[in-house]
Scaffold this motif. Structure first.
Motif, mmCIF file in Angstrom:
data_model
loop_
_atom_site.group_PDB
_atom_site.id
_atom_site.type_symbol
_atom_site.label_atom_id
_atom_site.label_comp_id
_atom_site.label_asym_id
_atom_site.label_seq_id
_atom_site.Cartn_x
_atom_site.Cartn_y
_atom_site.Cartn_z
ATOM 1 N N PRO A 1 33.864 46.256 37.176
ATOM 2 C CA PRO A 1 32.961 45.097 37.148
ATOM 3 C C PRO A 1 32.752 44.509 35.757
ATOM 4 O O PRO A 1 32.271 43.389 35.615
ATOM 5 C CB PRO A 1 31.649 45.656 37.713
ATOM 6 N N LEU A 2 33.107 45.266 34.707
ATOM 7 C CA LEU A 2 32.899 44.793 33.332
ATOM 8 C C LEU A 2 34.111 44.064 32.764
ATOM 9 O O LEU A 2 34.050 43.534 31.659
ATOM 10 C CB LEU A 2 32.541 45.982 32.421
ATOM 11 N N LYS A 3 35.201 44.047 33.524
ATOM 12 C CA LYS A 3 36.421 43.390 33.044
ATOM 13 C C LYS A 3 36.706 42.130 33.848
ATOM 14 O O LYS A 3 36.544 42.114 35.074
ATOM 15 C CB LYS A 3 37.621 44.346 33.171
ATOM 16 N N LYS A 4 37.136 41.079 33.146
ATOM 17 C CA LYS A 4 37.523 39.852 33.838
ATOM 18 C C LYS A 4 38.762 40.112 34.704
ATOM 19 O O LYS A 4 39.558 41.013 34.427
ATOM 20 C CB LYS A 4 37.814 38.747 32.830
ATOM 21 N N ILE A 5 38.908 39.268 35.732
ATOM 22 C CA ILE A 5 40.058 39.381 36.642
ATOM 23 C C ILE A 5 41.370 39.318 35.857
ATOM 24 O O ILE A 5 42.298 40.101 36.096
ATOM 25 C CB ILE A 5 40.010 38.256 37.700
ATOM 26 N N GLY A 6 41.441 38.399 34.908
ATOM 27 C CA GLY A 6 42.650 38.249 34.100
ATOM 28 C C GLY A 6 42.996 39.501 33.318
ATOM 29 O O GLY A 6 44.169 39.868 33.189
ATOM 30 N N THR B 1 50.099 33.913 31.618
ATOM 31 C CA THR B 1 50.793 32.883 32.394
ATOM 32 C C THR B 1 51.307 33.458 33.709
ATOM 33 O O THR B 1 51.179 32.849 34.780
ATOM 34 C CB THR B 1 51.971 32.299 31.583
ATOM 35 N N MET B 2 51.867 34.675 33.631
ATOM 36 C CA MET B 2 52.375 35.348 34.825
ATOM 37 C C MET B 2 51.225 35.700 35.776
ATOM 38 O O MET B 2 51.358 35.582 37.004
ATOM 39 C CB MET B 2 53.134 36.604 34.402
ATOM 40 N N ALA B 3 50.098 36.113 35.198
ATOM 41 C CA ALA B 3 48.932 36.482 36.014
ATOM 42 C C ALA B 3 48.395 35.286 36.792
ATOM 43 O O ALA B 3 48.017 35.408 37.964
ATOM 44 C CB ALA B 3 47.842 37.071 35.117
ATOM 45 N N ILE B 4 48.367 34.120 36.167
ATOM 46 C CA ILE B 4 47.894 32.901 36.841
ATOM 47 C C ILE B 4 48.797 32.580 38.024
ATOM 48 O O ILE B 4 48.325 32.233 39.116
ATOM 49 C CB ILE B 4 47.840 31.717 35.838
ATOM 50 N N GLN C 1 37.018 34.809 35.393
ATOM 51 C CA GLN C 1 35.786 35.232 36.041
ATOM 52 C C GLN C 1 35.769 36.746 36.260
ATOM 53 O O GLN C 1 36.797 37.426 36.114
ATOM 54 C CB GLN C 1 35.626 34.496 37.385
ATOM 55 N N TYR C 2 34.602 37.258 36.628
ATOM 56 C CA TYR C 2 34.414 38.693 36.856
ATOM 57 C C TYR C 2 34.463 39.003 38.355
ATOM 58 O O TYR C 2 34.241 38.114 39.185
ATOM 59 C CB TYR C 2 33.072 39.148 36.277
ATOM 60 N N PRO C 3 34.729 40.277 38.712
ATOM 61 C CA PRO C 3 34.837 40.626 40.140
ATOM 62 C C PRO C 3 33.638 40.216 40.987
ATOM 63 O O PRO C 3 33.808 39.824 42.148
ATOM 64 C CB PRO C 3 34.991 42.161 40.108
ATOM 65 N N HIS C 4 32.402 40.269 40.424
ATOM 66 C CA HIS C 4 31.234 39.940 41.245
ATOM 67 C C HIS C 4 31.198 38.470 41.650
ATOM 68 O O HIS C 4 30.457 38.080 42.543
ATOM 69 C CB HIS C 4 29.929 40.309 40.512
ATOM 70 N N GLU C 5 32.035 37.644 40.997
ATOM 71 C CA GLU C 5 32.102 36.222 41.342
ATOM 72 C C GLU C 5 33.114 35.949 42.457
ATOM 73 O O GLU C 5 33.311 34.796 42.839
ATOM 74 C CB GLU C 5 32.455 35.404 40.090
#
Length: 324
Positions: free
Chosen positions: A107-112, A132-135, A152-156
């Motif tokens: 939860p403390l790490k962004k999705i990216g 770029t690959m992740a997007i 964004q973060y997982p809670h979003e």
């Protein structure tokens, strides 16, 4: 589908050891996955499905030990590899989507950050290229506005969106084999269907094989070409999807099918629950693990584990009375 064997598991046994006891979670399992297969591994909670797949990837808890067996991936026995060499295969050649998308992401790490970390580790490219690959991966799994969502973060994210992120992470290195452990359990029925359709589409697009772990035979009907039914640490019946659904041989498989909600025209059909509970693998039964709950069991069933009976090149069942 073709006949090229991607994964072959032979007599695999996995045990959890504690100070005063041991739990025989996987008790001598054989199965295979051909290139292009979607194999459904079905059974109640506690039947050994997840432990079996964690054994295949050698990502078990510290108190678990693989006592015997072979795990041949493209002919190479993974159980003989060093941890360093196994890490090169896990995530790159084989990947796993873990249970419960609500808790699988930090939860403390962004999705990216989740995605970039995986890509950099296995692809050896810089973070800018990895982003770029992740997007693109997020777009591939159906997440709208991936350029925004990556920050964004997982809670979003909703449960279904988080599951898509986990699928994107698993597909980051285009694995040959994807293991999906109960990928729809925490999701509502509509989102479940979307995730299964997504897995089917990604399988075709990436030319990979899938092992789908589930407790629900209804989930596997439209995506799997083969099914293995597991109970008490053993595979009780294995066959093509048509054989399992329409030529059922094992009483446990029949009981699972009877517990799927059905209708006949406008009339609702009463569910038939499986009486009793699964055996404890702390002290596994000497005979067939389903004997206690089986309406056909006799004394032989309680004292001996039945060998497989073959009904076709693809269909077998572990039961003394399958023919009768």
């Amino acid at each position: 589908m073709n006949d090229e064997t991607l994964l072959k598991v032979i007599n695999l046994k996995t045990t959890f050891y504690t100070k005063n006891s041991k739990t025989e979670a996987v008790r001598g399992v054989d199965f295979h996955v051909n290139s292009g297969d979607v194999l459904g591994v079905v059974g109640e909670s506690g039947s050994g499905k997840s432990v079996l797949m964690r054994s295949v990837m050698n990502i078990l808890q510290e108190n678990a030990k693989i006592d015997s067996g072979e795990v041949l991936f493209e002919g190479k026995d993974l159980l003989k590899l060093s941890p360093k060499n196994m890490k090169k295969i896990n995530g790159k050649e084989m990947a796993m989507i873990f249970q419960d998308p609500m808790t699988a992401l930090n939860p403390l790490k962004k999705i990216g950050d989740h995605l970039v970390e995986v890509i950099v580790r296995h692809k050896g490219i810089n973070k800018k290229e990895a982003k770029t690959m992740a997007i693109k991966l997020l777009a591939d799994v159906g997440i709208p506005m991936p350029e925004k969502r990556i920050n964004q973060y997982p809670h979003e994210f909703s449960g279904g969106m988080r599951q898509r992120v986990l699928i994107a992470m698993a597909l980051a290195c285009k694995p040959k084999l994807l293991i999906a452990d109960e990928p729809t359990t925490a999701l509502d029925v509509t989102i479940q269907a979307q995730i299964l359709e997504l897995l089917k589409a990604l399988k075709e697009a990436n030319d990979m094989s899938i092992i789908l772990i589930t407790h629900d035979l209804g989930v596997v009907a439209n995506i799997c070409n083969r099914i293995a039914v597991m109970y008490g640490g053993l595979i009780m019946e294995e066959g093509t999807t048509e054989e399992i659904f329409y030529e059922t041989k094992h009483p446990y498989t029949k009981a699972l099918l009877n517990s799927i909600p059905k209708t006949q025209g406008n009339e609702k059909v009463r569910l038939r629950p499986i009486e009793g509970s699964a055996p404890s693998l702390l002290d596994p039964p000497k005979g067939c693990p389903f004997a206690e709950r089986c309406e056909f069991a006799n004394s032989k069933c309680f004292s001996e584990i039945p060998d497989y009976k073959k009904f076709s090149d693809t269909h077998k069942a572990r039961c003394f009375f399958t023919v009768e």
